[in-house]
Design a protein around this motif. Structure first.
Motif, mmCIF file in Angstrom:
data_model
loop_
_atom_site.group_PDB
_atom_site.id
_atom_site.type_symbol
_atom_site.label_atom_id
_atom_site.label_comp_id
_atom_site.label_asym_id
_atom_site.label_seq_id
_atom_site.Cartn_x
_atom_site.Cartn_y
_atom_site.Cartn_z
ATOM 1 N N GLY A 1 40.720 44.184 40.341
ATOM 2 C CA GLY A 1 41.331 43.106 39.584
ATOM 3 C C GLY A 1 40.995 41.754 40.176
ATOM 4 N N GLU A 2 41.101 41.630 41.488
ATOM 5 C CA GLU A 2 40.826 40.352 42.140
ATOM 6 C C GLU A 2 39.368 39.933 41.977
ATOM 7 O OE1 GLU A 2 41.589 38.085 46.396
ATOM 8 O OE2 GLU A 2 41.470 40.286 46.363
ATOM 9 N N SER A 3 38.434 40.869 42.120
ATOM 10 C CA SER A 3 37.019 40.500 42.018
ATOM 11 C C SER A 3 36.670 40.002 40.621
ATOM 12 C CB SER A 3 36.122 41.695 42.392
ATOM 13 O OG SER A 3 36.180 42.729 41.433
ATOM 14 N N ILE A 4 37.258 40.597 39.578
ATOM 15 C CA ILE A 4 36.996 40.140 38.208
ATOM 16 C C ILE A 4 37.627 38.775 37.983
ATOM 17 C CG2 ILE A 4 37.336 40.622 35.759
ATOM 18 C CD1 ILE A 4 35.292 42.438 37.090
ATOM 19 N N ARG A 5 38.831 38.563 38.520
ATOM 20 C CA ARG A 5 39.478 37.255 38.380
ATOM 21 C C ARG A 5 38.643 36.156 39.034
ATOM 22 N NH1 ARG A 5 43.969 40.145 40.072
ATOM 23 N NH2 ARG A 5 44.243 38.924 41.995
ATOM 24 N N LEU A 6 38.131 36.436 40.228
ATOM 25 C CA LEU A 6 37.354 35.429 40.940
ATOM 26 C C LEU A 6 36.051 35.120 40.215
ATOM 27 C CD1 LEU A 6 37.901 36.562 44.646
ATOM 28 C CD2 LEU A 6 38.959 34.628 43.451
ATOM 29 N N GLY B 1 47.877 38.779 43.396
ATOM 30 C CA GLY B 1 48.037 37.894 44.539
ATOM 31 C C GLY B 1 47.282 36.593 44.356
ATOM 32 N N ASP B 2 45.979 36.608 44.569
ATOM 33 C CA ASP B 2 45.142 35.414 44.385
ATOM 34 C C ASP B 2 44.978 35.199 42.883
ATOM 35 O OD1 ASP B 2 43.226 33.442 44.275
ATOM 36 O OD2 ASP B 2 41.997 34.291 45.872
ATOM 37 N N LEU B 3 45.663 34.191 42.351
ATOM 38 C CA LEU B 3 45.823 34.054 40.899
ATOM 39 C C LEU B 3 45.753 32.603 40.471
ATOM 40 C CD1 LEU B 3 46.977 35.589 38.199
ATOM 41 C CD2 LEU B 3 49.155 34.635 38.949
#
Length: 295
Positions: free
Chosen positions: A12-17, A90-92
């Motif tokens: 999820g985080e890698s796609i968001r970034l 988290g990182d959002l």
């Protein structure tokens, strides 16, 4: 096409970034399988209580996962029992972590598929994350029942219906939006069993079969209001009469998180509202196993 290395470990985080950096801007249909995806609605704070109630009264098409404090775009308050906002993501940054956005002014769509909403977000906006049916597509695929749109790299077809929603405050006179996945008649019960535990990402289908097209009030299955035109699993046009008996291919309809965008337009809300572009979701840090319930 998005600039994305299919060999790296997708989370999820890698796609968001990637979305935040502008390197990912297409539908998230098969992104980070197993991670929960979500829809977006961002409203002026005065409308937040009505929208919260609207979701509570219409939990199948509008399952509320989380919201932000007023004016905050990088922190969530969870609506999922047992999970914190930090665990959900988290990182959002809700202004840029969706691949594409829609902008509504006074209930009318004024900008479509924009890259981010960083300049438009104000200190008075509240963001809401709504469950997305893409979250169970991976489970269907794992069970040997891949949705046709995932097989062909297409966006899921989404349709306006005449099924009414329960009103709440300014949100009234609106109807369901549904997504559709075609399946053989003999597989529909299995599809229902697989998707039923996904209560906060729409759950099992609300209707199925060719007679459901008329029952739901869908004007033309070949021309959805959102997403791509439907195809059969072999990539051909989806038409009635494909197969015989239990092998007959039939449309299966699910609640859809684009429903709130329809409600916004029907309500003619004053002010600026943001949403995700249909099919362009945020991918979260939680996984299917964190949100599914036993049958």
């Amino acid at each position: 096409m998005s600039t994305i290395d299919t060999n790296f470990q997708q989370t999820g985080e890698s796609i968001r970034l990637l979305a935040r950096s502008g390197k990912f801007h297409t539908p998230t249909i098969t992104s980070a399988p197993g991670f929960v995806q979500a829809n977006l609605i961002v409203l002026p704070s005065r409308l937040a209580p009505d929208f919260r109630q609207f979701c509570a009264r219409n939990s199948v098409p509008c399952p509320l996962l989380a919201e932000t404090p007023i004016g905050i775009f990088d922190r969530l308050k969870s609506h999922i029992p047992g999970l914190t906002g930090q665990q959900i993501a988290g990182d959002l940054d809700l202004r840029s972590d969706f691949p594409r956005y829609m902008i509504y002014d006074n209930g009318r769509l004024t900008k479509s598929h924009v890259a981010n909403i960083e300049r438009e977000w104000t200190g008075d906006h509240v963001g809401f994350l709504i469950g997305c049916s893409f979250s169970f597509d991976a489970a269907l695929t794992k069970a040997g029942l891949p949705p046709a749109h995932t097989l062909w790299g297409r966006n899921v077809p989404m349709y306006r219906t005449r099924v009414p929603l329960c009103p709440a405050g300014v949100f009234k006179n609106s109807t369901y939006i549904v997504s559709m996945r075609p399946y053989r008649r003999k597989d529909i019960e299995k599809v229902r069993d697989i998707t039923r535990p996904y209560l906060i990402t729409h759950g099992e289908p609300i209707d199925w079969g060719w007679d459901a097209v008329e029952r739901l009030g869908i004007s033309n299955i070949a021309t959805p209001e959102y997403g791509d035109a439907p195809v059969a699993p072999d990539g051909t046009e989806l038409v009635q009469g494909f197969g015989e008996g239990d092998e007959t291919l039939e449309p299966v309809f699910f609640g859809c998180g684009v429903t709130p965008q329809e409600a916004i337009q029907r309500a003619g809300l004053e002010g600026r509202v943001f949403a995700h572009a249909p099919g362009h979701m945020i991918v979260l840090d939680i996984k299917d196993s964190d949100i599914t319930r036993d049958n």
